[in-house]
Design an enzyme around this catalytic site. Structure first.
Site, short mmCIF file in Angstrom:
data_model
loop_
_atom_site.label_atom_id
_atom_site.label_comp_id
_atom_site.label_asym_id
_atom_site.label_seq_id
_atom_site.Cartn_x
_atom_site.Cartn_y
_atom_site.Cartn_z
N HIS A 106 45.26 -2.69 -2.87
CA HIS A 106 43.87 -2.39 -2.45
C HIS A 106 43.88 -1.74 -1.07
O HIS A 106 44.47 -1.90 -0.27
CB HIS A 106 43.19 -3.72 -2.27
CG HIS A 106 41.64 -3.69 -1.95
ND1 HIS A 106 41.42 -4.32 -1.09
CD2 HIS A 106 40.72 -2.91 -2.67
CE1 HIS A 106 39.86 -3.88 -0.76
NE2 HIS A 106 39.60 -3.34 -1.82
N ARG A 107 43.27 -0.46 -1.23
CA ARG A 107 43.28 0.50 -0.05
C ARG A 107 44.38 0.97 0.55
O ARG A 107 44.72 0.95 1.71
CB ARG A 107 42.32 -0.13 1.03
CG ARG A 107 40.98 -0.74 0.77
CD ARG A 107 40.06 -1.38 1.79
NE ARG A 107 38.74 -2.09 1.29
CZ ARG A 107 37.97 -2.55 1.79
NH1 ARG A 107 37.98 -2.60 3.23
NH2 ARG A 107 37.08 -3.23 1.28
N GLU A 149 44.88 1.69 -4.89
CA GLU A 149 43.02 1.91 -4.98
C GLU A 149 42.79 2.54 -3.72
O GLU A 149 42.82 2.03 -2.57
CB GLU A 149 42.45 0.61 -5.30
CG GLU A 149 41.06 0.88 -5.65
CD GLU A 149 40.28 0.30 -4.18
OE1 GLU A 149 39.03 0.41 -4.36
OE2 GLU A 149 40.82 0.01 -2.96
N ASP A 151 39.25 4.70 -1.57
CA ASP A 151 37.72 4.84 -1.41
C ASP A 151 37.57 6.21 -1.09
O ASP A 151 38.01 6.75 0.07
CB ASP A 151 37.10 3.89 -0.60
CG ASP A 151 37.16 2.41 -1.07
OD1 ASP A 151 36.93 1.95 -2.11
OD2 ASP A 151 38.15 1.56 -0.25
N HIS A 160 36.22 3.59 3.59
CA HIS A 160 35.29 2.55 2.78
C HIS A 160 33.99 2.46 3.32
O HIS A 160 33.07 2.45 2.43
CB HIS A 160 36.09 1.27 2.97
CG HIS A 160 35.42 0.28 2.07
ND1 HIS A 160 34.46 -0.49 2.89
CD2 HIS A 160 35.63 -0.29 1.14
CE1 HIS A 160 33.98 -1.39 2.03
NE2 HIS A 160 34.44 -1.31 0.65
N GLU A 217 38.18 5.26 -6.01
CA GLU A 217 36.84 4.48 -6.18
C GLU A 217 35.97 5.33 -5.44
O GLU A 217 36.19 5.91 -4.13
CB GLU A 217 36.84 2.96 -5.43
CG GLU A 217 35.43 2.42 -5.44
CD GLU A 217 34.94 1.20 -4.78
OE1 GLU A 217 36.18 0.58 -4.42
OE2 GLU A 217 33.90 1.05 -4.62
N LYS A 262 32.89 6.09 -3.67
CA LYS A 262 32.21 5.03 -2.76
C LYS A 262 31.22 6.01 -2.04
O LYS A 262 31.30 6.20 -0.83
CB LYS A 262 32.95 4.57 -1.71
CG LYS A 262 32.54 3.33 -0.76
CD LYS A 262 32.58 2.05 -1.56
CE LYS A 262 33.26 1.04 -1.19
NZ LYS A 262 33.10 -0.20 -2.38
N ASP A 313 45.59 -6.62 -1.12
CA ASP A 313 45.71 -6.27 0.02
C ASP A 313 47.21 -6.63 0.26
O ASP A 313 48.20 -5.95 0.98
CB ASP A 313 45.07 -6.99 1.18
CG ASP A 313 43.56 -6.60 1.17
OD1 ASP A 313 43.06 -5.32 0.73
OD2 ASP A 313 42.77 -7.57 1.65
O1 G3P Z 1 37.90 -1.01 -6.42
C1 G3P Z 1 37.94 -2.59 -6.07
C2 G3P Z 1 37.49 -2.95 -4.72
O2 G3P Z 1 38.08 -1.88 -3.80
C3 G3P Z 1 36.04 -2.71 -4.92
O3 G3P Z 1 35.43 -3.10 -3.33
O4 G3P Z 1 34.48 -3.04 -1.37
O5 G3P Z 1 36.70 -3.11 -1.66
O6 G3P Z 1 35.69 -1.10 -2.37
P1 G3P Z 1 35.64 -2.60 -2.11
MG MG Z 2 37.49 0.09 -2.90
#
Ligand code: G3P
Ligand code: MG
Length: 248
Positions: A11-12, A38, A40, A53, A113, A115, A235
């Site tokens: 994540h990120r 992933e 953003d 983000h 993603e 965003k 994470d």
């Molecule tokens: O794509 C999954 C997750 O990243 C969505 O929420 O706010 O962490 O971008 P956020």
């Molecule tokens: Mg995200």
């Protein structure tokens, strides 16, 4: 086209080990053995797609200001690492183009993603996809996702061959199946608070993989896995990877 989705997506990058959405975070994910990350993407004032983000810069740079009102030249002056730890002082905010190079070097798959800053839903998707189409040839290790239907619609129209993930946050809309069909979504990506056996079953019935964010607790991941969840954003992807039940 079949997606080669891994069970765990960083994540990120690997936000539990390095400042989110930076090249340091992508490298940390690769070091942990993660296969996909992933990230953003949003646009600067002058339409450069950057990996970031929040709509505001303050949380991760210490400088107040909206990304949508900041030029790329000014973004380059910011430090997106020192808020996280001293060892990351001077870490820059990367562009989409820069991270694509690093992902190739490390042979990582990508869930990008979209965003968008408010009002930039279509432009953000179009510009990000334009970069991706020129650079990213593979289709089995790339997933475009967004909470914004307009962004997913633009992605579908511009690059129908890039798989799309329909991101659902707050609550599951009654018409989610219709939306998923309309957006021609390949996956359903939901927040962990939404996971119930009923919802997992509904998604399984729709024939789409179900991905859940953001899961950092190994026992929670196992519980979701037993319900039928296909993949997790984490994470701390190594912690989740180590604790999932291995399929044979
Ligand atoms: O794509 C999954 C997750 O990243 C969505 O929420 O706010 O962490 O971008 P956020
Ligand atoms: Mg995200």
């Amino acid at each position: 086209m079949t997606l080669k989705l891994p069970k765990v997506i960083g994540h990120r990058g690997a936000a539990g080990y390095a400042p989110e959405n930076t090249i340091a975070s992508i490298r940390a994910a690769a070091d942990l053995g993660v296969k996909w990350v992933e990230l953003d993407v949003k646009l600067t004032k002058d339409n450069i797609p950057i990996i970031f983000h929040d709509d505001d810069l303050i949380r991760t740079t210490g400088v107040a200001g909206l990304v949508a009102q900041t030029s790329y030249a000014d973004i380059c002056e910011l430090d997106a690492g020192s808020w996280y730890a001293e060892s990351f002082i001077g870490t820059p905010i990367p562009t989409l183009e820069e991270v694509l190079d690093v992902l190739f070097e490390l042979d990582l798959g990508l869930n990008l993603e979209i965003k968008p800053c408010p009002g930039r839903e279509k432009d953000t998707a179009e510009i990000a996809i334009d970069y991706l189409s020129r650079i990213w040839d593979e289709r089995d290790n790339l997933l475009i996702s967004s909470f914004q239907h307009v962004s997913l619609e633009a992605a579908r129209d511009l690059a129908p061959d890039m798989a799309r993930g329909y991101l659902i946050g707050g609550s599951l809309p009654d018409n989610w199946q219709e939306m998923a069909d309309y957006l021609e979504a390949s996956t359903i990506n939901i927040g962990s608070r939404l996971v119930t056996p009923d919802i997992v079953e509904q998604v399984m019935d729709s024939g789409r993989p179900l991905l859940v964010y953001t899961v950092n607790d190994a026992m929670e991941a196992r519980r979701f896995q037993q319900m039928g969840v296909d993949g997790f954003f984490s994470d701390m992807p190594d912690v989740i990877l180590e604790n999932l039940v291995k399929s044979h």
